[in-house]
Design an enzyme around this catalytic site. Sequence first.
Site, PDB file in Angstrom:
ATOM      1  N   ALA A 249       3.533  -2.136   3.409  1.00 16.94           N
ATOM      2  CA  ALA A 249       2.757  -3.202   4.047  1.00 16.94           C
ATOM      3  C   ALA A 249       1.422  -3.549   3.391  1.00 16.94           C
ATOM      4  CB  ALA A 249       2.514  -2.828   5.502  1.00 16.94           C
ATOM      5  N   ALA A 250       0.819  -2.590   2.710  1.00 17.95           N
ATOM      6  CA  ALA A 250      -0.565  -2.806   2.256  1.00 17.95           C
ATOM      7  C   ALA A 250      -0.641  -3.802   1.097  1.00 17.95           C
ATOM      8  CB  ALA A 250      -1.158  -1.464   1.840  1.00 17.95           C
ATOM      9  N   PRO A 251      -1.674  -4.646   1.065  1.00 15.80           N
ATOM     10  CA  PRO A 251      -2.841  -4.717   1.958  1.00 15.80           C
ATOM     11  C   PRO A 251      -2.631  -5.524   3.251  1.00 15.80           C
ATOM     12  CG  PRO A 251      -3.109  -6.258   0.150  1.00 15.80           C
ATOM     13  CD  PRO A 251      -1.798  -5.562  -0.092  1.00 15.80           C
ATOM     14  N   GLY A 252      -1.426  -5.961   3.517  1.00 16.38           N
ATOM     15  CA  GLY A 252      -1.183  -6.505   4.849  1.00 16.38           C
ATOM     16  C   GLY A 252      -1.050  -8.012   4.949  1.00 16.38           C
ATOM     17  N   GLY A 253      -0.976  -8.705   3.821  1.00 17.26           N
ATOM     18  CA  GLY A 253      -0.846 -10.171   3.860  1.00 17.26           C
ATOM     19  C   GLY A 253       0.380 -10.592   4.660  1.00 17.26           C
ATOM     20  N   ASP A 271       2.578   2.215   4.950  1.00 17.37           N
ATOM     21  CA  ASP A 271       2.343   2.287   3.503  1.00 17.37           C
ATOM     22  C   ASP A 271       2.034   3.727   3.132  1.00 17.37           C
ATOM     23  OD1 ASP A 271       1.796  -0.140   1.303  1.00 17.37           O
ATOM     24  OD2 ASP A 271       0.932   1.792   0.736  1.00 17.37           O
ATOM     25  N   ASP A 297       5.950   7.437   4.292  1.00 18.73           N
ATOM     26  CA  ASP A 297       6.818   7.161   3.151  1.00 18.73           C
ATOM     27  C   ASP A 297       8.026   6.359   3.644  1.00 18.73           C
ATOM     28  OD1 ASP A 297       8.511   7.239   0.990  1.00 18.73           O
ATOM     29  OD2 ASP A 297       8.409   9.414   0.712  1.00 18.73           O
ATOM     30  N   ASP A 316       8.917  -5.127   0.966  1.00 22.97           N
ATOM     31  CA  ASP A 316       8.176  -5.760  -0.137  1.00 22.97           C
ATOM     32  C   ASP A 316       7.878  -4.623  -1.116  1.00 22.97           C
ATOM     33  OD1 ASP A 316       6.750  -7.580  -1.616  1.00 22.97           O
ATOM     34  OD2 ASP A 316       4.995  -7.583  -0.313  1.00 22.97           O
ATOM     35  N   CYS A 369       7.312  -8.922  -6.408  1.00 21.27           N
ATOM     36  CA  CYS A 369       6.595  -9.940  -7.186  1.00 21.27           C
ATOM     37  C   CYS A 369       6.892  -9.699  -8.666  1.00 21.27           C
ATOM     38  CB  CYS A 369       5.109  -9.966  -6.868  1.00 21.27           C
ATOM     39  SG  CYS A 369       4.254  -8.415  -7.152  1.00 21.27           S
TER      40      CYS A 369
END
Length: 426
Positions: A249-253, A271, A297, A316, A369
């Site tokens: 999840a981090a940074p949470g966008g 995360d 984890d 992600d 990404c």
Amino acid sequence: MNLRALAAKAVFQVLEKGVSLSVALPEQQQKLSSGKDKALLAELCYGVMRHLPQLDKLVSDCMNKPMKGKQRIVHQLLLIGCYQLYFTRIPAHAAISETAEACRQLKFEGLVKVVNGVLRNLQRNDKPLPTENDTLAFNTPAWLIKRLQEAYPDSWENIIEESHQRPPMWLRNNALRQSRDTYLAELAQLEIGASKGNSDNAILLDKATDVTLLPRFSEGAASVQDGAAQWAATLLAPEPKELILDACAAPGGKTCHLLESEASIDLVAVDFDAKRLARVQQNLDRLGLTAQVIHGDAANIDAWWQGDKFDRILLDAPCSATGVIRRHPDIKWLRKSADIEELAKLQAQILDHCWQWLKPGGTLLYATCSILPQENAQQVSAFLARTPDATLVPIAQQPQGDEIGWQITPGQDNMDGFYYARLIKG
Ligand SMILES: C[S@@+](CC[C@H](N)C(=O)[O-])C[C@H]1O[C@@H](n2cnc3c(N)ncnc32)[C@H](O)[C@@H]1O
């Protein structure tokens, strides 16, 4: 300390210590007070990362012997000097004298003459940019060029070209606060040029703007997020009250976007990296949103979750980030070819494990990404082959044909390079 000296420190951290520029740059920027100086510092560091092989060659060709050990920072300072001469409008005399002064401030008094000499030599000789091999011509490591040529035989040059462009600034309208049209009207009132992106709340700004100048930004009216990343919430499409896992999840966008798109969901944001996880909470707080934020984890969910299986999972995954080189040009120098296979293994492990925690009938959205097939289409194809209860559901936006998942390449519709595959458990 002089701005060029701070730039040399940041570039040294990246190239000699392997620190990412998004960490090294703010550390130096905080020593400056003016916004203009901070922007110039960023421009010098980003510029060096974009054009590193060419700058390296130009500087090295002017020197009798290379700088070693602690003196490497003076080499990095010379790259910054060279960048100013070749790629900025800073007058040559100012670029040279400021860079020489930086050398003094970095306590290499004995090398000031060398710095002056090399930069004057470059200025006098007016040498063209070196392009004699692919790495120099494309300012990209050979291993990455080779992988891109294999994956995109017809468009690899264009992908590299796009990866060197300055990226546009995208906003995500907060649908819980106002409609996108209302926010666009507020931007127009302030004469901030903007247009709609293809996903529901995406806004593309005509030019990058300080967030403090955006309407009600600090109150959470909008967030900065690339247009490609904004497809995650639309494609996962959470339904009211569902239990959702945001596995990396981090940074949470995307965590925040999921909650903005369906406020009634029960969202678990996990995360592995505690420092990065703190930013998820900060982002939730700024937007007034709530999620269960867990340090854990994603490849060992049993260790931190005793609840039900999830209705939907966003994975992600950690990746090479080769799709976002235009935003993080240091990736070209921090990543190594062998990392790709390591990352693909880690992604497969997390994907297999998350799948066990998905309810029958549930949806898992796999995202990266990256623009490399090993992490994307090949990854999902191998997963489908070993997972009989997984079905790939085509994404409306993906090109027709036998594509496995939606591969967005950098610059496509102004977006970052990104990949999505939507999987349903049968
Ligand atoms: C691509 S980033 C996630 C970006 C985030 N979804 C967003 O939109 O802001 C990948 C994240 O995966 C995390 N990560 C890597 N391995 C992990 C694991 N085994 N379990 C959980 N998180 C992991 C990294 O710390 C990193 O924050």
